[in-house]
Design a protein around this motif. Structure first.
Motif, PDB file in Angstrom:
ATOM      1  N   MET B   1       0.881  -1.303   0.047  1.00 40.94           N
ATOM      2  CA  MET B   1      -0.072  -0.135  -0.184  1.00 40.94           C
ATOM      3  C   MET B   1       0.752   1.391  -0.193  1.00 40.94           C
ATOM      4  N   LYS B   2       0.336   2.077  -0.974  1.00 39.96           N
ATOM      5  CA  LYS B   2       1.254   3.463  -1.022  1.00 39.96           C
ATOM      6  C   LYS B   2       0.423   4.533  -0.159  1.00 39.96           C
ATOM      7  N   LYS B  50       3.764   1.817   8.062  1.00 45.50           N
ATOM      8  CA  LYS B  50       4.647   1.072   7.398  1.00 45.50           C
ATOM      9  C   LYS B  50       5.625   0.142   8.149  1.00 45.50           C
ATOM     10  N   GLU B  51       5.755   0.722   9.304  1.00 43.98           N
ATOM     11  CA  GLU B  51       6.457  -0.266  10.261  1.00 43.98           C
ATOM     12  C   GLU B  51       5.715  -1.371  10.574  1.00 43.98           C
ATOM     13  N   GLY B  53       4.004  -2.994   8.650  1.00 43.50           N
ATOM     14  CA  GLY B  53       3.725  -3.830   7.321  1.00 43.50           C
ATOM     15  C   GLY B  53       2.552  -3.528   6.792  1.00 43.50           C
ATOM     16  N   ALA B  55       1.808  -0.603   5.047  1.00 43.90           N
ATOM     17  CA  ALA B  55       2.231   0.226   4.074  1.00 43.90           C
ATOM     18  C   ALA B  55       3.682  -0.125   3.360  1.00 43.90           C
ATOM     19  N   SER B  56       3.705   0.118   2.124  1.00 44.46           N
ATOM     20  CA  SER B  56       5.190  -0.170   1.360  1.00 44.46           C
ATOM     21  C   SER B  56       5.811   1.165   1.060  1.00 44.46           C
ATOM     22  N   GLU B  57       5.062   2.128   0.699  1.00 46.21           N
ATOM     23  CA  GLU B  57       5.888   3.509   0.321  1.00 46.21           C
ATOM     24  C   GLU B  57       4.966   4.722   0.628  1.00 46.21           C
ATOM     25  N   ASP B  81       9.660   8.019   2.085  1.00 44.90           N
ATOM     26  CA  ASP B  81      10.596   7.521   1.280  1.00 44.90           C
ATOM     27  C   ASP B  81      11.157   8.375   0.173  1.00 44.90           C
ATOM     28  N   GLU B 111      -3.240   4.429  -1.884  1.00 44.33           N
ATOM     29  CA  GLU B 111      -4.279   3.579  -1.252  1.00 44.33           C
ATOM     30  C   GLU B 111      -4.977   4.670  -0.322  1.00 44.33           C
ATOM     31  N   LYS B 148      -5.565  -0.480   9.912  1.00 47.01           N
ATOM     32  CA  LYS B 148      -5.453  -1.042   8.341  1.00 47.01           C
ATOM     33  C   LYS B 148      -6.498  -2.513   8.449  1.00 47.01           C
TER      34      LYS B 148
END
Lengths: 313, 249
Positions: B1-2, B50-51, B53, B55-57, B81, B111, B148
């Motif tokens: 997920m961005k 993100k930490e 997991g 989200a990816s970016e 990022d 997203e 999420k």
């Protein structure tokens, strides 16, 4: 041309903040209509029809409007927006939530949290936590406005408006209501209470807030808090008075153990009478207080209670 | 997920601004500027997702003068990022900001878009909601908790009198309230690392957005000043004055 006020309510009772928005709409000029959007909200419609200065009430009733979710409100307000030169709603959590959606869809820059109407297109609004007042002239054909409820008089109950039921277009609402957790209290609502007693970091802990609650119960007052007290976990989030919390302007505001950061002052400096109780004589709160008492609050508050008893509270 | 996080460079939270004598605005010469506190909370929340997991970016976007790049660097040092800087040397109103952000979002397809609920300079509290409407997306404003889920997000919101929880599919727009989290300080190694993270330079024109203000600022004045009153000697004196002098008891 006419102005439309979107009512704030809980499907049963019309919220008083709506009365302030009606006053602002009257000052803009022209007819004033009120839209009551909700589910099984006929009693609110009856209350709105009595508002002084209102000539028509639009009643939109549908299950999808029950919680006044932003997407649903957007659809119903847009369906009637054509006939109005101005759309107004009080700057409550609900109004702040849905109103900018309507402005964006109409390609209008919203005028947020107005404190005065200078003319049909000139308005005053606070910026920088109320440390500056900005007078703006809107070039948009339609005005979309949220109204600070504390700075406008609340219109009365001498009206007899006609009621028109409107069809609710089926909105595509992607958000789904899950639950609500409201703090239950017999005390009046913070935003509309005639007396507010607020505690700050000086309260020390959440148990000590009970001292304030006892005084509040005697005075039929609401209890508020500074950001520092909420951050420290002494009081719930919705007690917060200030720039990013609630703006209050009661007849009497009692600040207890509150130093008076500019962000807090932004939320209460329009109160009629301000009392500050703080042991630090240099606390900035004293610079706006009508009556200041430099003393230890843990002595002063029980004594305050006793003195209230003496005068019959 | 961005996740896309728009951030605003604003006057620092601790600064007490003064109105300029010519009433054209507030004096911002030599005044400390920082990332708007609510935007900082938005960046922090994206990093936490993100930490975990989820989200990816994380892409950070800021609209403003050259110095807005510093604000983007701050977010990159916290853990975002990469950045997008849309240059604008004049004040851009929330409506135009929302239109530019729509252009950025269409190019990035995030997203989730997380924004601060309001900027502490103009206090409009409008950009997130406007962006949601322009994109036809669901919104959860004034968030105090974000979770999420498989299909989207559950968001707890601060409303008058308590809390409300909404569930919605993504893409969605969230605006942050004060108590969603406590933003971290960037560590020195991360500040150094952030210098090498890319920032893409864009202009409002590239998104076809006219940033001409709709609100003409006629004047900016100091608020009516409230004078300090009197110090009272005792609680009895106070209660007496409130009853007899002020008539509020």
């Amino acid at each position: 041309m006419a102005a439309l006020v979107i009512a704030e309510h809980d499907n049963v009772t019309l919220n008083d903040a709506t009365r302030a928005a009606v006053t602002a709409a009257i000052q803009i000029g022209g007819e004033v209509h009120v839209l009551v959007g909700g589910e099984n909200c006929a009693s609110v419609v009856q209350q709105a029809a009595k508002l002084t200065g209102v000539s028509k009430v639009l009643h939109a009733d549908a299950p999808v409007l029950n919680r006044k979710l932003a997407e649903a409100m957007e659809t119903v307000v847009l369906s009637v927006a054509d006939g109005y030169q101005a759309l107004l709603t009080p700057a409550t959590a609900s109004g702040k939530n849905f109103m900018p959606r309507i402005a964006a869809r109409l390609d209008v820059m919203q005028i947020s949290d107005i404190t005065a109407v200078e003319s049909a297109d000139v308005f005053v609004r606070p910026i920088y936590a109320g440390n500056a007042m900005m007078t703006v002239k809107s070039s948009d054909a339609k005005k979309v406005i949220t109204v600070r409820p504390t700075t406008f008089a609340k219109t009365g109950d001498e009206g007899a408006a006609g009621i028109e039921t409107i069809d609710v277009p089926a909105p595509a609402v992607a958000a789904r209501f899950v639950s609500e957790e409201l703090s239950r209290s017999d005390r009046p609502e913070l935003a509309s209470a005639k007396i507010v007693i607020s505690g700050g970091r000086g309260m020390g802990n959440s148990e000590n807030f009970a001292l304030l609650e006892r005084v509040a119960d005697k005075l039929n007052a609401a209890v508020g808090a500074s950001r520092a007290a909420v951050d420290a976990g002494f009081a719930p989030n919705d007690y917060q008075v200030g720039q990013t919390g609630k703006v209050v302007a009661p007849e009497l505001y009692i600040a207890v153990g509150i130093s008076g950061a500019i962000q807090h002052l932004a939320g209460m400096k329009d109160s009629r009478i301000i009392v500050a109780i703080n042991k630090d004589a240099d606390a900035p709160i004293f610079s706006v207080a009508d009556y200041g008492l430099v003393t230890d609050l843990f002595q002063a508050i029980p004594e305050f209670e006793t003195e209230l008893d003496k005068i019959g509270y | 997920m961005k996740i896309l996080v728009p951030v605003k460079r604003a006057v620092d939270y601790n600064v007490k601004v003064r109105v300029r004598p010519d009433q054209t605005g507030v004096d911002l010469v030599n005044v400390k500027m920082s990332m708007n506190p609510f935007c900082e909370i938005a960046v922090e929340e994206a990093i936490r997702l993100k930490e975990k997991g989820a989200a990816s970016e994380i892409v950070v976007v800021s609209i403003g003068p050259a110095q807005a790049q510093e604000t983007i660097r701050t977010a990159l040092a916290m853990g975002a990022d990469r950045g997008v800087h849309v240059t604008a040397d004049v004040t851009v109103e929330p409506l135009a900001v929302a239109k530019i952000l729509k252009g950025v979002a269409e190019a990035e397809s995030p997203e989730l878009i997380i924004l601060g609920k309001q900027a502490i300079d103009d206090d409009s509290n409008a950009t997130g909601q406007m962006l949601a409407a322009l994109m036809g997306l669901p919104q959860a404003t004034f968030a105090s908790a974000i979770e999420k889920t498989e299909a989207g997000v559950n968001v707890t919101r601060e409303i008058d009198g308590g809390l409300q929880t909404l569930s919605m599919p993504t893409p969605a727009i969230i605006t942050t309230d004060l108590r969603l989290n406590e933003p971290r300080y960037a560590s020195l190694p991360n500040i150094m690392k952030a210098k090498r993270k890319p920032i893409d330079a864009r202009t409002p024109d590239e998104f076809g957005v006219d940033i001409t203000p709709r609100l003409d600022v006629l004047k900016v004045t100091a608020p009516p000043k409230r004078d300090a009153g009197v110090k009272v000697d005792s609680v009895a004196d106070l209660v007496g004055r409130l009853k007899n002098e002020a008539g509020v008891l």
